[in-house]
Design an enzyme around this catalytic site. Structure first.
Site, mmCIF file in Angstrom:
data_model
loop_
_atom_site.group_PDB
_atom_site.id
_atom_site.type_symbol
_atom_site.label_atom_id
_atom_site.label_comp_id
_atom_site.label_asym_id
_atom_site.label_seq_id
_atom_site.Cartn_x
_atom_site.Cartn_y
_atom_site.Cartn_z
ATOM 1 N N CYS A 122 -2.354 -11.155 -0.305
ATOM 2 C CA CYS A 122 -2.419 -11.757 -1.556
ATOM 3 C C CYS A 122 -1.470 -10.865 -2.578
ATOM 4 C CB CYS A 122 -3.721 -11.546 -2.180
ATOM 5 S SG CYS A 122 -4.696 -10.075 -2.404
ATOM 6 N N CYS A 134 -11.743 -8.808 -1.284
ATOM 7 C CA CYS A 134 -11.199 -8.191 -2.396
ATOM 8 C C CYS A 134 -11.854 -6.877 -2.577
ATOM 9 C CB CYS A 134 -11.343 -9.200 -3.558
ATOM 10 S SG CYS A 134 -10.911 -10.668 -3.308
HETATM 11 FE FE1 FES Z 1 -6.376 -10.341 -3.730
HETATM 12 FE FE2 FES Z 1 -8.688 -10.701 -4.555
HETATM 13 S S1 FES Z 1 -7.143 -12.091 -4.001
HETATM 14 S S2 FES Z 1 -7.775 -9.030 -3.950
#
Ligand code: FES
Length: 147
Positions: free
Chosen positions: A33, A103
């Site tokens: 991400c 996360c």
């Molecule tokens: Fe990247 Fe939560 S979506 S740490």
């Protein structure tokens, strides 16, 4: 989707900032991400975590888990801080949606990375602490499907 505690820590994160001349600093990223977490620890001569701060370019769940994790390690010994796992942090927040579980690893890994940095600087060994990953997905591809 999020519990009240998650929303509270996301909207009012505790311990945001940085510590100058920190005893240990750890940075980890999540390449999937692109989110990044950095944790600063101020550790005294008795190996008690006097202060802790964090900075992040991360999603709401990463902010909330880091905020809670910093609260949980503050004032603790190094060994007690080692027991603050992402699972313990999630429980303290009354849970996270399954897609957001990864996360919460950012906080745990960043604390471990900061402890590693501290141990290296002081030439000590912290029981149970492994060399930190710079990306939370390193070597965990096989588990990916479970998220
Ligand atoms: Fe990247 Fe939560 S979506 S740490």
């Amino acid at each position: 989707m999020y519990t009240e505690k998650v929303m509270d820590h996301f909207q009012h994160p505790r311990n945001v900032g940085e510590i100058e001349n920190a005893s240990g600093v750890g940075t980890v990223g999540n390449a999937k991400c692109g989110d990044i977490m950095r944790i600063y620890l101020d550790i005294d001569d008795n190996q008690i975590i006097r202060d802790v701060k964090f900075k992040t370019f991360g999603c709401g769940a990463a902010v909330a888990t880091s905020s809670m994790a910093t609260e949980m390690v503050k004032g603790k010994s190094i060994q007690e801080a080692m027991e603050v796992t992402n699972k313990a942090v999630m429980e303290a927040l009354d849970g996270l949606p399954p897609v957001k579980v990864h996360c919460s690893l950012l906080a745990e890994e960043a604390i471990h990375a900061a402890l590693w940095d501290y141990a290296e600087k002081h030439g000590i060994k912290i029981e149970g602490l492994k060399k930190p990953k710079s990306d939370i997905h390193e070597g965990e591809e096989a588990e990916e499907e479970e998220y």
